[in-house]
Write a protein that holds these residues in place. Structure first.
Motif, PDB file in Angstrom:
ATOM      1  N   PHE A  61       4.127   5.788  -3.367  1.00 56.52           N
ATOM      2  CA  PHE A  61       5.552   6.247  -2.792  1.00 56.52           C
ATOM      3  C   PHE A  61       5.129   7.590  -2.602  1.00 56.52           C
ATOM      4  O   PHE A  61       4.621   8.721  -3.581  1.00 56.52           O
ATOM      5  CB  PHE A  61       6.616   6.340  -3.285  1.00 56.52           C
ATOM      6  N   ALA A  62       5.566   8.316  -1.189  1.00 56.09           N
ATOM      7  CA  ALA A  62       5.146   9.846  -1.098  1.00 56.09           C
ATOM      8  C   ALA A  62       6.504  10.557  -0.191  1.00 56.09           C
ATOM      9  O   ALA A  62       6.213   9.212   1.038  1.00 56.09           O
ATOM     10  CB  ALA A  62       4.193  10.494  -0.419  1.00 56.09           C
ATOM     11  N   ASP A  63       6.878  11.694  -0.085  1.00 51.69           N
ATOM     12  CA  ASP A  63       7.783  11.616   0.682  1.00 51.69           C
ATOM     13  C   ASP A  63       7.363  13.148   1.239  1.00 51.69           C
ATOM     14  O   ASP A  63       7.494  14.501   0.365  1.00 51.69           O
ATOM     15  CB  ASP A  63       8.816  12.272   0.071  1.00 51.69           C
ATOM     16  N   THR A  64       6.846  13.498   2.087  1.00 50.68           N
ATOM     17  CA  THR A  64       6.215  14.692   3.100  1.00 50.68           C
ATOM     18  C   THR A  64       6.584  15.709   4.111  1.00 50.68           C
ATOM     19  O   THR A  64       6.012  16.230   4.298  1.00 50.68           O
ATOM     20  CB  THR A  64       4.300  14.633   3.257  1.00 50.68           C
ATOM     21  N   HIS A  65       7.993  14.808   3.673  1.00 52.63           N
ATOM     22  CA  HIS A  65       8.556  15.665   5.291  1.00 52.63           C
ATOM     23  C   HIS A  65       8.886  17.169   4.392  1.00 52.63           C
ATOM     24  O   HIS A  65       8.011  18.019   5.784  1.00 52.63           O
ATOM     25  CB  HIS A  65      10.231  15.497   4.651  1.00 52.63           C
TER      26      HIS A  65
ATOM     27  N   GLY B   4       0.835  -0.924  -0.354  1.00 51.70           N
ATOM     28  CA  GLY B   4       0.227  -0.346   0.075  1.00 51.70           C
ATOM     29  C   GLY B   4       1.621   1.457   0.369  1.00 51.70           C
ATOM     30  O   GLY B   4       1.574   1.188  -0.502  1.00 51.70           O
ATOM     31  N   VAL B   5       0.495   2.088   0.476  1.00 51.99           N
ATOM     32  CA  VAL B   5       1.524   3.670   0.661  1.00 51.99           C
ATOM     33  C   VAL B   5       2.298   3.266   1.710  1.00 51.99           C
ATOM     34  O   VAL B   5       2.706   2.749   2.216  1.00 51.99           O
ATOM     35  CB  VAL B   5       0.520   4.941   1.249  1.00 51.99           C
ATOM     36  N   ALA B   6       3.564   4.573   1.104  1.00 49.76           N
ATOM     37  CA  ALA B   6       5.125   4.117   1.690  1.00 49.76           C
ATOM     38  C   ALA B   6       4.844   5.681   2.031  1.00 49.76           C
ATOM     39  O   ALA B   6       5.655   6.029   0.788  1.00 49.76           O
ATOM     40  CB  ALA B   6       5.738   3.504   1.367  1.00 49.76           C
ATOM     41  N   ILE B   7       4.960   6.054   3.009  1.00 49.82           N
ATOM     42  CA  ILE B   7       4.863   7.262   2.863  1.00 49.82           C
ATOM     43  C   ILE B   7       6.260   7.746   3.940  1.00 49.82           C
ATOM     44  O   ILE B   7       6.112   7.449   5.190  1.00 49.82           O
ATOM     45  CB  ILE B   7       3.928   7.963   3.615  1.00 49.82           C
ATOM     46  N   THR B   8       6.496   9.167   3.596  1.00 52.68           N
ATOM     47  CA  THR B   8       7.892  10.039   3.885  1.00 52.68           C
ATOM     48  C   THR B   8       8.443   8.470   5.229  1.00 52.68           C
ATOM     49  O   THR B   8       9.724   8.150   4.650  1.00 52.68           O
ATOM     50  CB  THR B   8       7.274  10.820   5.483  1.00 52.68           C
ATOM     51  N   GLY B   9       8.504   9.021   6.450  1.00 49.19           N
ATOM     52  CA  GLY B   9       9.274   8.067   6.703  1.00 49.19           C
ATOM     53  C   GLY B   9       9.220   6.378   6.224  1.00 49.19           C
ATOM     54  O   GLY B   9      10.533   5.810   6.596  1.00 49.19           O
ATOM     55  N   GLY B  10       7.843   5.749   6.173  1.00 45.52           N
ATOM     56  CA  GLY B  10       7.835   4.576   5.232  1.00 45.52           C
ATOM     57  C   GLY B  10       8.385   4.747   4.391  1.00 45.52           C
ATOM     58  O   GLY B  10       9.018   3.140   3.693  1.00 45.52           O
ATOM     59  N   PHE B  11       9.138   5.703   3.319  1.00 43.68           N
ATOM     60  CA  PHE B  11       9.004   5.270   2.019  1.00 43.68           C
ATOM     61  C   PHE B  11      10.684   5.309   2.574  1.00 43.68           C
ATOM     62  O   PHE B  11      11.181   4.496   1.714  1.00 43.68           O
ATOM     63  CB  PHE B  11       9.453   6.988   1.960  1.00 43.68           C
ATOM     64  N   GLU B  12      11.503   6.196   3.522  1.00 42.58           N
ATOM     65  CA  GLU B  12      13.010   5.535   3.847  1.00 42.58           C
ATOM     66  C   GLU B  12      13.353   4.185   4.363  1.00 42.58           C
ATOM     67  O   GLU B  12      13.973   3.698   4.063  1.00 42.58           O
ATOM     68  CB  GLU B  12      12.929   6.802   4.918  1.00 42.58           C
ATOM     69  N   VAL B  13      11.829   3.551   4.835  1.00 44.59           N
ATOM     70  CA  VAL B  13      11.572   2.135   5.736  1.00 44.59           C
ATOM     71  C   VAL B  13      11.813   1.724   4.150  1.00 44.59           C
ATOM     72  O   VAL B  13      12.733   0.599   4.495  1.00 44.59           O
ATOM     73  CB  VAL B  13      10.702   1.762   6.494  1.00 44.59           C
ATOM     74  N   ALA B  14      11.192   1.549   2.915  1.00 45.53           N
ATOM     75  CA  ALA B  14      10.753   1.035   2.187  1.00 45.53           C
ATOM     76  C   ALA B  14      12.418   0.827   1.439  1.00 45.53           C
ATOM     77  O   ALA B  14      13.551   0.082   1.043  1.00 45.53           O
ATOM     78  CB  ALA B  14      10.493   1.674   1.091  1.00 45.53           C
TER      79      ALA B  14
END
Length: 260
Positions: free
Chosen positions: A129-133, A105-115
């Motif tokens: 994927f999204a980087d919302t920093h 599903g979504v990998a957002i910000t810190g989740g993007f970094e984990v991916a």
């Protein structure tokens, strides 16, 4: 209810982030459980490959738990933590085994970094994927600003990071962020099959080769080539001709079985 599930299938371990009601957000408790799980797997020589995914269909992980951060600003230190208990990226990167991210599903910000901490990414068609920093006003501290530009190019990385816009699974594949995109129901089977392929190779060789790729990637090209030469010379001195021949024949037999 555990916040992290670990399931074993012979030499393959599947690690599941288990806060589906909160989009698998990385609370302090979940980060600690993930670090403990990864430490245990890292020290288990019978584990040869790891699959990391999120529970449910909505999210791989939505990143740091913003409700937890909003309730106590001291939690913001997790964005710059260097220890594995607080930094899930570090927990993953310390694993000597290859880690395959199954992005459901979504990998957002810190989740993007984990991916991005995973060695290989397989995405379902639901992945985004999204980087919302820039949107939430927190600078990345787990490597996103440097890793993303090296993977997809600096212009594309700036587009994602400075807008906070989402990137769909197919575009992520086209940009070289993920290896392949599969139907949601095929995601875990495909990731686990790839993990079994890795697990079927010599574990010491796989671990050493992964380390060589990662260490070399962090260096300028010329220095990376020199590093390969240094480690290759040291490792290959101990290789016997009969071992190479035996493994060559095994590779041929494996190819025949797959073709048949």
């Amino acid at each position: 209810m555990p916040l992290v599930f670990v399931n074993r299938d012979d030499a393959v371990a599947t690690v599941t982030l288990n806060r589906p009601e909160a989009m698998n957000a990385l609370s302090r408790a979940l980060r600690a459980e993930l670090a403990a799980a990864m430490r245990t797997l890292a020290g288990d020589e019978t584990v040869r490959a790891i699959v990391l995914t999120g529970a449910g269909s909505r999210a791989f992980t939505a990143g740091l738990d913003l409700k937890e951060l909003g309730a106590d600003t001291s939690n913001l230190g997790a964005a710059n933590a260097t220890n594995a208990d607080e930094n899930p990226v570090k927990a993953i990167e310390l694993c000597p085994q290859p880690v395959i991210g199954a992005i459901n599903g979504v990998a957002i910000t810190g989740g993007f970094e984990v991916a991005l901490a995973c060695d290989i990414l397989i995405a379902s068609t639901n992945a985004r994927f999204a980087d919302t920093h820039a949107r939430v006003g927190v600078m990345p501290g787990w490597g996103l600003s440097q890793k993303l530009s090296r993977l997809i190019g600096i212009g594309r990385a700036k587009e994602l990071s400075l807008t906070g816009n989402f990137l769909g699974a197919e575009a992520a594949r086209d940009w070289g962020l993920v290896n392949r995109v599969v139907a949601p129901e095929a995601l875990l089977p495909v990731a686990q099959a790839l993990a079994r392929d890795i697990a079927s190779a010599d574990p010491a060789m796989v671990r050493g080769y992964k380390r060589l790729i990662d260490d070399g990637y962090a260096l300028p090209f010329v220095e990376g080539i020199a590093l390969e030469q240094e480690r290759s010379s040291a490792a290959n001195r101990g290789v016997r001709a009969e071992e190479v021949e035996s493994r060559r024949l095994a590779v041929i037999e494996r190819g025949r079985e797959r073709a048949g």
